[in-house]
Design a protein around this motif. Structure first.
Motif, short mmCIF file in Angstrom:
data_model
loop_
_atom_site.label_atom_id
_atom_site.label_comp_id
_atom_site.label_asym_id
_atom_site.label_seq_id
_atom_site.Cartn_x
_atom_site.Cartn_y
_atom_site.Cartn_z
N ALA A 143 0.83 -1.21 0.00
CA ALA A 143 0.00 0.00 0.00
C ALA A 143 0.86 1.25 0.00
CB ALA A 143 -0.93 -0.01 1.22
N THR A 144 1.96 1.23 0.78
CA THR A 144 2.87 2.38 0.80
C THR A 144 3.53 2.59 -0.55
OG1 THR A 144 3.31 1.91 3.14
CG2 THR A 144 4.82 3.40 2.02
N ILE A 146 2.32 1.73 -3.47
CA ILE A 146 1.32 2.23 -4.41
C ILE A 146 1.11 3.73 -4.22
CG2 ILE A 146 -1.14 2.13 -4.99
CD1 ILE A 146 -1.01 -0.88 -4.46
N ILE A 147 1.15 4.20 -2.97
CA ILE A 147 1.03 5.64 -2.71
C ILE A 147 2.18 6.39 -3.36
CG2 ILE A 147 1.15 7.40 -0.90
CD1 ILE A 147 -0.38 5.48 0.89
N SER A 150 1.57 6.51 -7.08
CA SER A 150 0.50 7.47 -7.35
C SER A 150 0.99 8.91 -7.21
CB SER A 150 -0.66 7.21 -6.39
OG SER A 150 -1.68 8.17 -6.55
N GLN A 172 -7.65 12.57 -10.42
CA GLN A 172 -6.39 11.97 -10.00
C GLN A 172 -6.06 12.33 -8.56
OE1 GLN A 172 -2.99 12.24 -12.50
NE2 GLN A 172 -4.04 11.56 -14.34
N ILE A 175 -8.27 10.19 -6.34
CA ILE A 175 -7.78 8.81 -6.33
C ILE A 175 -6.55 8.68 -5.44
CG2 ILE A 175 -6.71 7.02 -7.76
CD1 ILE A 175 -8.53 7.97 -10.06
N HIS A 176 -5.63 9.66 -5.52
CA HIS A 176 -4.43 9.62 -4.69
C HIS A 176 -4.80 9.69 -3.20
CE1 HIS A 176 -0.30 10.19 -3.44
NE2 HIS A 176 -0.66 11.28 -2.78
N THR A 178 -7.58 8.76 -1.91
CA THR A 178 -8.21 7.47 -1.58
C THR A 178 -7.16 6.41 -1.28
OG1 THR A 178 -10.10 8.02 -3.01
CG2 THR A 178 -9.79 5.70 -2.40
N PHE A 179 -6.09 6.36 -2.11
CA PHE A 179 -4.99 5.43 -1.84
C PHE A 179 -4.38 5.70 -0.47
CE2 PHE A 179 -4.13 4.77 -6.62
CZ PHE A 179 -4.93 3.64 -6.63
N SER A 182 -6.70 4.61 2.29
CA SER A 182 -6.76 3.14 2.33
C SER A 182 -5.53 2.57 3.02
CB SER A 182 -6.87 2.59 0.91
OG SER A 182 -8.05 3.03 0.27
N ALA A 183 -4.35 3.13 2.71
CA ALA A 183 -3.12 2.64 3.35
C ALA A 183 -3.15 2.90 4.85
CB ALA A 183 -1.91 3.32 2.72
#
Length: 204
Positions: A143-144, A146-147, A150, A172, A175-176, A178-179, A182-183
């Motif tokens: 998750a980290t 992916i951040i 992003s 965008q 979405i960022h 949200t990532f 989520s993390a």
């Protein structure tokens, strides 16, 4: 330590449990496929880097290939490298590196966690995080990563913002965020589910 009757650390598994346990090796082609994808990213990285060097040396063909690959557009004709193009290309290269790091985490961590031990203890190149990797740790690290990826994409979009609509920029950004949320939720959930004293032990 007293063992239960009829059990032994070395006792063979019954046929059905043995088959189910052996099915983990079906994941092996998936990890081999990710290694092939890693090789494709290496080739892509080298080609983009070579085009950047050629464009810096004055090659118009390489310059146009770079402009096409990064989606850069300008109101005036671009005949040489400028700071924006260089920055976008470098960010694209960093993006490739970060995705490659993500692939390594998935390949090494996933294989170690779900398929078979790699017995890297004592190896000088053993990743520090691999010594205590499990499904929860791997999930937080992915998750980290992916951040980070992003963030690079969002930065590329903002640098080249003239070529995007406000709707795309807002989408965008959402979405960022949200990532990111989520993390944070994954890390918080992992902390709640950890055994008492687990985090204190890690900090010692």
């Amino acid at each position: 330590m007293q063992q239960l009757p009829g059990t032994s650390p070395s006792s063979p598994l019954r046929p059905l449990p043995n088959l189910i346990f052996a099915s983990r090796w079906l994941q092996l082609p998936l990890y081999l496929g990710l290694i092939a994808a890693q090789a494709v990213y290496v080739v892509h990285f080298l080609l983009e880097l070579w085009h950047l060097v050629e464009a810096a040396a004055g090659s118009q063909t390489a310059l146009q290939q770079l402009i096409s690959s990064i989606g850069y557009r300008s109101t005036v004709q671009t005949t040489s490298l400028n700071e924006t193009i260089i920055m976008l290309v470098v960010l694209a290269l960093i993006d490739v590196v970060m995705i490659s790091n993500l692939l390594i985490m998935v390949i090494v961590g996933g294989y170690e966690t779900f398929v078979s031990r790699m017995n890297l203890e004592g190896h000088p190149d053993q990743p520090e995080w691999l010594s205590h990797v499990n499904a929860s740790v791997l999930k937080v690290k992915l998750a980290t990563a992916i951040i980070g990826i992003s963030s690079i994409h969002l930065l590329k979009t903002f640098i080249n913002a003239d070529n995007y609509s406000d709707k795309v920029l807002i989408a965008q950004t959402v979405i960022h965020i949200t990532f990111l949320l989520s993390a944070m939720a994954i890390a918080f959930t992992d902390r709640l589910m950890a055994p008492p004293g687990h985090h204190n032990t890690e900090e010692l």
